[in-house]
Design a protein around this motif. Structure first.
Motif, mmCIF file in Angstrom:
data_model
loop_
_atom_site.group_PDB
_atom_site.id
_atom_site.type_symbol
_atom_site.label_atom_id
_atom_site.label_comp_id
_atom_site.label_asym_id
_atom_site.label_seq_id
_atom_site.Cartn_x
_atom_site.Cartn_y
_atom_site.Cartn_z
ATOM 1 N N ASN A 29 46.123 39.833 42.132
ATOM 2 C CA ASN A 29 44.812 39.049 42.788
ATOM 3 C C ASN A 29 44.351 38.355 41.664
ATOM 4 O O ASN A 29 44.304 38.568 40.416
ATOM 5 C CB ASN A 29 43.722 40.306 43.000
ATOM 6 N N VAL B 160 39.708 35.346 36.492
ATOM 7 C CA VAL B 160 40.407 36.608 35.777
ATOM 8 C C VAL B 160 41.466 37.141 36.759
ATOM 9 O O VAL B 160 41.264 37.500 37.628
ATOM 10 C CB VAL B 160 39.444 37.738 35.710
ATOM 11 N N PRO B 161 42.792 37.411 36.137
ATOM 12 C CA PRO B 161 43.831 37.981 36.966
ATOM 13 C C PRO B 161 43.775 39.328 37.185
ATOM 14 O O PRO B 161 43.114 39.883 36.125
ATOM 15 C CB PRO B 161 45.057 37.444 36.181
ATOM 16 N N GLU B 162 44.469 39.664 38.026
ATOM 17 C CA GLU B 162 44.404 41.258 38.078
ATOM 18 C C GLU B 162 45.749 41.623 38.803
ATOM 19 O O GLU B 162 46.406 41.161 39.817
ATOM 20 C CB GLU B 162 43.269 41.511 39.610
ATOM 21 N N ASN C 236 39.646 48.119 38.804
ATOM 22 C CA ASN C 236 39.111 48.075 40.245
ATOM 23 C C ASN C 236 39.681 48.838 41.183
ATOM 24 O O ASN C 236 40.881 49.121 41.198
ATOM 25 C CB ASN C 236 39.412 46.402 40.488
ATOM 26 N N ARG D 253 38.641 44.037 29.569
ATOM 27 C CA ARG D 253 39.366 45.199 30.404
ATOM 28 C C ARG D 253 38.532 45.471 31.780
ATOM 29 O O ARG D 253 37.365 45.946 31.451
ATOM 30 C CB ARG D 253 39.891 46.278 29.605
ATOM 31 N N LEU E 12 42.400 44.419 35.384
ATOM 32 C CA LEU E 12 42.008 42.950 35.088
ATOM 33 C C LEU E 12 42.014 43.128 33.486
ATOM 34 O O LEU E 12 41.700 43.911 32.725
ATOM 35 C CB LEU E 12 40.512 42.653 35.425
ATOM 36 N N ASN F 37 33.861 47.668 34.177
ATOM 37 C CA ASN F 37 34.210 46.546 33.057
ATOM 38 C C ASN F 37 33.905 47.169 31.538
ATOM 39 O O ASN F 37 33.000 47.803 31.275
ATOM 40 C CB ASN F 37 33.609 45.314 33.302
ATOM 41 N N ASN G 193 47.855 44.561 40.578
ATOM 42 C CA ASN G 193 47.324 45.925 41.478
ATOM 43 C C ASN G 193 48.420 46.727 41.986
ATOM 44 O O ASN G 193 49.653 45.836 42.243
ATOM 45 C CB ASN G 193 46.474 45.582 42.462
ATOM 46 N N ASN H 153 40.533 36.674 40.489
ATOM 47 C CA ASN H 153 38.974 37.097 41.004
ATOM 48 C C ASN H 153 38.096 35.905 40.405
ATOM 49 O O ASN H 153 38.294 35.516 38.956
ATOM 50 C CB ASN H 153 38.597 38.463 40.200
#
Length: 227
Positions: free
Chosen positions: A43, A68-70, A108, A105, A91, A136, A72, A45
């Protein structure tokens, strides 16, 4: 009399076989009425309005990127008319400027419930709502900081600030399912999430003065999932 008894037994056998066949057919239909799969994905964000960045800028510290990359993973349920999933994401970002660095960090948790607007053999389009909770943690430190193991008195050591916050999001989302019949299925997600909570900052290591919150700082989310 024997003929009557024989007829009753034969009729009972036919009824029993018919019922058993019906159960088998119903079982097959039920097994094909939904699909439950695990997945991994990515994802992105996007949030351009963090109030924390204003504090960081005033202190000449590196600011957090708007993107910000995620990474999952989750569980996806697809039925004839409805679909949804629950996912857990991680994240991470590490912006730096000069001798200062931030380690961000996030963890989510997201739940989506969708209606299948288009449901074809190889393609599907769904839309609905999503709910997400984001925790967060921020660590700000100097890369030139030294720690003397012979002097671990906290008041004699500086160069590290740590604090956290939590956010709850809710908003519309949509998904496109591609290559549904292949061994490598793909789902593309889009969503806009409204910030429902204030998200004030807290620290386990002391009280925070001149605090700010992130109320109203909504975010745009997009992602690619491999089913």
């Amino acid at each position: 009399m024997k003929k009557v008894v024989l007829s009753v037994l034969m009729l009972s056998s036919v009824v029993a076989l018919a019922q058993e066949e019906t159960k088998v057919v119903d079982s097959v239909k039920t097994s094909k009425s939904y699909k439950l799969e695990t997945y991994i994905g990515f994802n992105g964000n996007v949030n351009n309005g963090l109030n924390l960045n204003k504090k960081l800028k005033n202190a000449n510290l590196p600011e957090l990127d708007s993107f910000v990359p995620e990474v999952n993973f989750g569980l996806n349920l697809f039925m004839e008319k409805y679909s949804g999933d629950v996912e857990f994401g991680f994240l991470f970002a590490k912006p730096n400027e000069g001798n200062n660095e931030i380690k961000y960090r996030g963890f989510n948790t997201r739940l989506r419930v969708h209606y299948n607007v288009v449901n074809q053999e190889k393609f599907a389009f769904t839309t609905g709502l999503g709910l997400a909770f984001l925790g967060n943690q921020y660590d700000i430190y100097s890369k030139d900081n030294t720690i003397d193991l012979n002097d671990l008195e906290p008041n004699n050591n500086s160069g590290h600030v740590s604090f956290t916050n939590q956010m709850l999001y809710f908003g519309p989302s949509a998904s496109v399912y591609l290559f549904k019949k292949s061994s490598l299925q793909m789902r593309v997600n889009l969503g806009y999430e409204f910030a429902l909570t204030r998200g004030r900052y807290r620290s386990e290591f002391g009280s925070i003065l001149n605090n700010v919150n992130e109320s109203g700082n909504n975010r745009f989310v997009f992602g690619i999932t491999l089913l």
